[in-house]
Design an enzyme around this catalytic site. Structure first.
Site, mmCIF file in Angstrom:
data_model
loop_
_atom_site.group_PDB
_atom_site.id
_atom_site.type_symbol
_atom_site.label_atom_id
_atom_site.label_comp_id
_atom_site.label_asym_id
_atom_site.label_seq_id
_atom_site.Cartn_x
_atom_site.Cartn_y
_atom_site.Cartn_z
ATOM 1 N N ASP A 338 0.824 -1.208 0.000
ATOM 2 C CA ASP A 338 0.000 0.000 0.000
ATOM 3 C C ASP A 338 0.860 1.260 0.000
ATOM 4 O O ASP A 338 2.023 1.253 0.406
ATOM 5 C CB ASP A 338 -0.927 0.003 1.225
ATOM 6 C CG ASP A 338 -0.158 -0.003 2.533
ATOM 7 O OD1 ASP A 338 0.774 -0.825 2.669
ATOM 8 O OD2 ASP A 338 -0.453 0.822 3.417
ATOM 9 N N GLU A 339 0.254 2.324 -0.453
ATOM 10 C CA GLU A 339 0.793 3.685 -0.336
ATOM 11 C C GLU A 339 2.231 3.810 -0.836
ATOM 12 O O GLU A 339 3.060 4.497 -0.248
ATOM 13 C CB GLU A 339 0.699 4.156 1.117
ATOM 14 C CG GLU A 339 -0.728 4.194 1.650
ATOM 15 C CD GLU A 339 -0.824 4.584 3.107
ATOM 16 O OE1 GLU A 339 -1.746 5.336 3.463
ATOM 17 O OE2 GLU A 339 0.026 4.126 3.898
ATOM 18 N N THR A 340 2.522 3.161 -1.946
ATOM 19 C CA THR A 340 3.845 3.289 -2.556
ATOM 20 C C THR A 340 3.796 4.423 -3.564
ATOM 21 O O THR A 340 3.306 4.259 -4.686
ATOM 22 C CB THR A 340 4.257 1.966 -3.237
ATOM 23 O OG1 THR A 340 4.240 0.917 -2.263
ATOM 24 C CG2 THR A 340 5.644 2.071 -3.836
#
Length: 705
Positions: A338-340
């Site tokens: 997530d949230e890369t």
């Protein structure tokens, strides 16, 4: 706040009628005011949580006397022997002398409870493990049958919840239960990267999960702020990226074994390719060029990603995944994902050139490439990929699984594309939602547009507890008992949606959780004693009973928390959705509804007692706010508590004598309530809508007919 002499006389007469009771109530203190349920509230109903799918009540009950004993018909294994031992210990705590009678007779012909289990289940518990069981109780005996050890353990938990103490007798009602979970994946995730949780906390959590019939422990072991798993192949993870707080390989194996003994799978999460500051601090050669000197103390999303263009990255991951796979036998391996944001990728000339050659224009495309390279590594080590929403990509096969933090719409989108998934978005405990809100959120809503085949791809859901603002002392009170409500949503039929009855059962089973070792009740009390330096911090208890913490985001914005923030203020000694919210709502409804005079009188007495306790606690708390730096932020809330108490007492007084309040009274009192709705001390009052309702009802009063 001023009231004319005439109004004071009315108030005095109304309060005098209850003076004796109020004096007594002041002596009784918070205990009676804060529980929200009485000891006999469940006498007419079962106190099971989660509710079974099928229940048939019989006549009479089975007495659990000093002749009680339990045993197996047929084969059984050591895991089930240990489960029965734990069952007997807990039953002995409820009834007494059970252990003594158990060892007095081993004759199968005399078993009061007979367990018949077809087999142990999988050597490694899988998603499709049969967890069903049947429990039949008559006035003379009980039989528990199950296809696997796990089903039998669930049945024993149900038996324990059926036990009643009445008239000096310990008994179980005659009943027939046919039970199985609605969803195969019923998980709980704990983040131990931001704040480390010791093994003892993890194991007592697993005991609580067993009570709730949850079956997946999702262990979030790495993130930017810390790497918590010992790797003997890559020792710098714990040497420089753990702050000395990590689990040894022996400890991780111990947790896996402890969980299996309770029918719970352990799925590790190692976040990649983003959220990897700790990885890159330890092994910068696998990063994207970020110069990381220390673990981040500030929460957020630092710029730190593994380098997907570097072939050495995949050799490194192959060795690491292989090592961790020897510790965690579950078929699923969580990669986070997530949230890369990929800013470092775009700014690194070498990686940018790699993206150009591959035809990638966005970081999401490079992340998809990374996952496509990672997947065969997982497959090599007999693992299936599970990750957050961002890993969903047509380039990955359909046997990966999506964990949705974005919501049921995102989950449904994955199912329509043929991907398995679990839902977490509504079940983020750090958002401090009420049990009701999370209870009514369903992985497959009643109005779903998914076909039956697509619905089969929704395996269930997971409760999530992110640890930016909790520590070993406060974690239990942030997780329990609200998680029980979500566990019922995952287990019980979709039609089970009676919120008042859910709360009734939740409060009772909360005590059972305490009995298996959880500290969700005792730890906040301990912290409040510490805050006031007193064995009897009654004024602080009075306030804590009617407030709750703000959400993670509200606290972060209000306090700018980081890894060094002390979690030892009043906000940390309170619980989300306290029992007083439902209790006050019931009392106000009964007072406003004049159709049941008996209920109204009792509710009015209870409310008056509460308001007087608040009024008495207010000046004491204001004095402490001026005396203690750790309580300095509660001065506004302490003053508001007294003001709100007086609003409530006035409203009751006008209603009691059917007197019309003077012009402007309602507006001025509503202003007091509005003032209390403003942010302060990182906590909020839980009863303000009910107090508004009470003021509105008082404002409509007129002379009695």
């Amino acid at each position: 706040m001023t009231i004319r002499t005439f109004e004071l006389g009315i108030l005095h007469n109304a309060l005098r009628r209850n003076l004796a009771f109020c004096i007594l109530a002041a002596l009784v203190g918070i205990g009676a005011a804060s529980t929200g349920w009485s000891e006999d509230s469940g006498a007419s109903g079962l106190n099971l949580m989660p509710l079974p799918r099928s229940i048939t009540r019989g006549t009479g009950s089975l007495n659990l006397s000093t002749h009680f004993n339990a045993g197996f018909a047929g084969q059984h294994d050591a895991r089930l022997d240990a489960a029965l031992d734990r069952f007997l210990d807990r039953l002995d705590r409820q009834c007494g002398e059970i252990r003594r009678s158990q060892y007095g007779s081993r004759d199968a012909a005399t078993f009061v409870l007979t367990l018949k289990v077809a087999g142990p289940g999988g050597a490694v518990q899988g998603v499709d493990e049969d967890e069903s069981y049947q429990l039949q109780v008559t006035t003379s005996q009980a039989n528990l049958t199950a296809p696997t050890d796990v089903g039998a353990m669930h049945g024993m938990e149900t038996f324990l919840q059926l036990v009643r103490l009445e008239n000096g007798t310990c008994s179980v009602p005659a009943i027939s239960i046919d039970d199985a979970p609605r969803f195969h994946w019923r998980g709980y995730m704990i983040d131990v990267s931001r704040h480390f949780e010791p093994v003892a906390e993890i194991e007592r959590t697993l005991d609580g999960m067993a009570v709730a019939k949850l079956n997946v422990f999702h262990w979030h072991l790495s993130d930017d702020q810390g790497f918590r798993a010992e790797s003997r192949k890559f020792p710098r993870f714990t040497e420089v990226a753990s702050s000395g707080l990590f689990y040894t390989q022996d400890q991780m194996r111990e947790v896996v074994a402890y969980a299996r003994a309770r029918g719970i799978r352990v799925v590790p999460e190692f976040d990649m390719p983003g959220h990897t500051s700790s990885w890159i601090l330890a092994y910068p050669e696998y990063g994207s060029g970020e110069d990381i000197k220390e673990l981040p103390k500030v929460f957020g999303i630092p710029r730190a990603e593994l380098d997907p263009s570097n072939e050495r990255t995949y050799k490194f991951l192959d060795a690491f995944v292989g090592e961790m796979s020897e510790i965690f036998p579950d078929e699923y391996f969580h990669i986070g994902g997530d949230e890369t944001e990929g800013k470092g990728w775009l700014e690194n000339p070498r990686i940018a050139e790699f993206m150009k050659k591959k035809g990638f224009t966005k970081p999401a495309e490079l992340q998809a490439y990374f996952n496509q390279r990672l997947l065969p590594i997982l497959t090599k080590h007999h693992k299936k990929m599970v990750g957050w929403d961002e890993i969903l990509n047509p380039g990955l096969p359909k046997d990966i699984m999506i964990q949705s933090w974005r919501g049921d719409a995102s989950l449904a989108d994955g199912a329509m594309k043929g991907y398995k998934g679990i839902l977490s978005a509504p079940y983020y405990l750090d958002a401090q939602k009420t049990s009701e809100m999370m209870y009514l959120a369903d992985p497959i809503p009643a109005d779903t547009k998914l076909t039956p085949e697509q619905q089969q791809l929704i395996l269930g859901g997971e409760v999530c507890m992110w640890a930016e603002q909790l520590n070993p002392e406060t974690v239990d009170s942030r997780v329990w008992p609200r998680t029980l409500a979500i566990a019922e949503r995952f287990w019980s039929p979709q039609s089970v949606r009676d919120v008042p009855d859910m709360y009734r059962r939740l409060r009772l089973v909360s005590l059972e959780l305490e009995d298996v070792g959880l500290t969700h009740i005792s730890a906040p009390q301990k912290l409040r004693r510490n805050l006031m330096g007193s064995l009897d911090p009654e004024p602080l208890d009075v306030m804590a009973a009617v407030i709750e913490p703000v959400s993670f985001h509200e606290r972060y914005e209000g306090q700018k928390t980081d890894g060094l923030t002390a979690l030892d203020r009043l906000v940390d000694a309170t619980v989300a959705d306290p029992p007083s919210r439902q209790a006050i709502a019931r009392e106000v409804d009964a007072v406003v509804d004049a159709s049941h005079p008996g209920e109204r009188a009792a509710a009015e007495t209870a409310l008056r007692r509460r308001f007087m306790q608040w009024e008495q606690a207010s000046p004491v708390l204001e004095a402490w706010a001026n005396r203690s730096i750790r309580l300095s932020d509660i001065d506004v809330r302490a003053q508001q508590l007294g003001n709100l108490a007086r609003v409530g007492l006035e409203a009751l007084a006008y209603m009691d004598v059917h007197a019309q309040p003077p012009a402007g009274w309602q507006d001025s009192r509503m202003a007091v309530i509005s003032d209390a709705e403003r942010p302060s001390a990182l906590v909020r009052f839980v009863f303000l809508p009910e107090l508004r309702k009470l003021v509105e009802a008082a404002a409509k009063m007129g002379p009695a007919e």
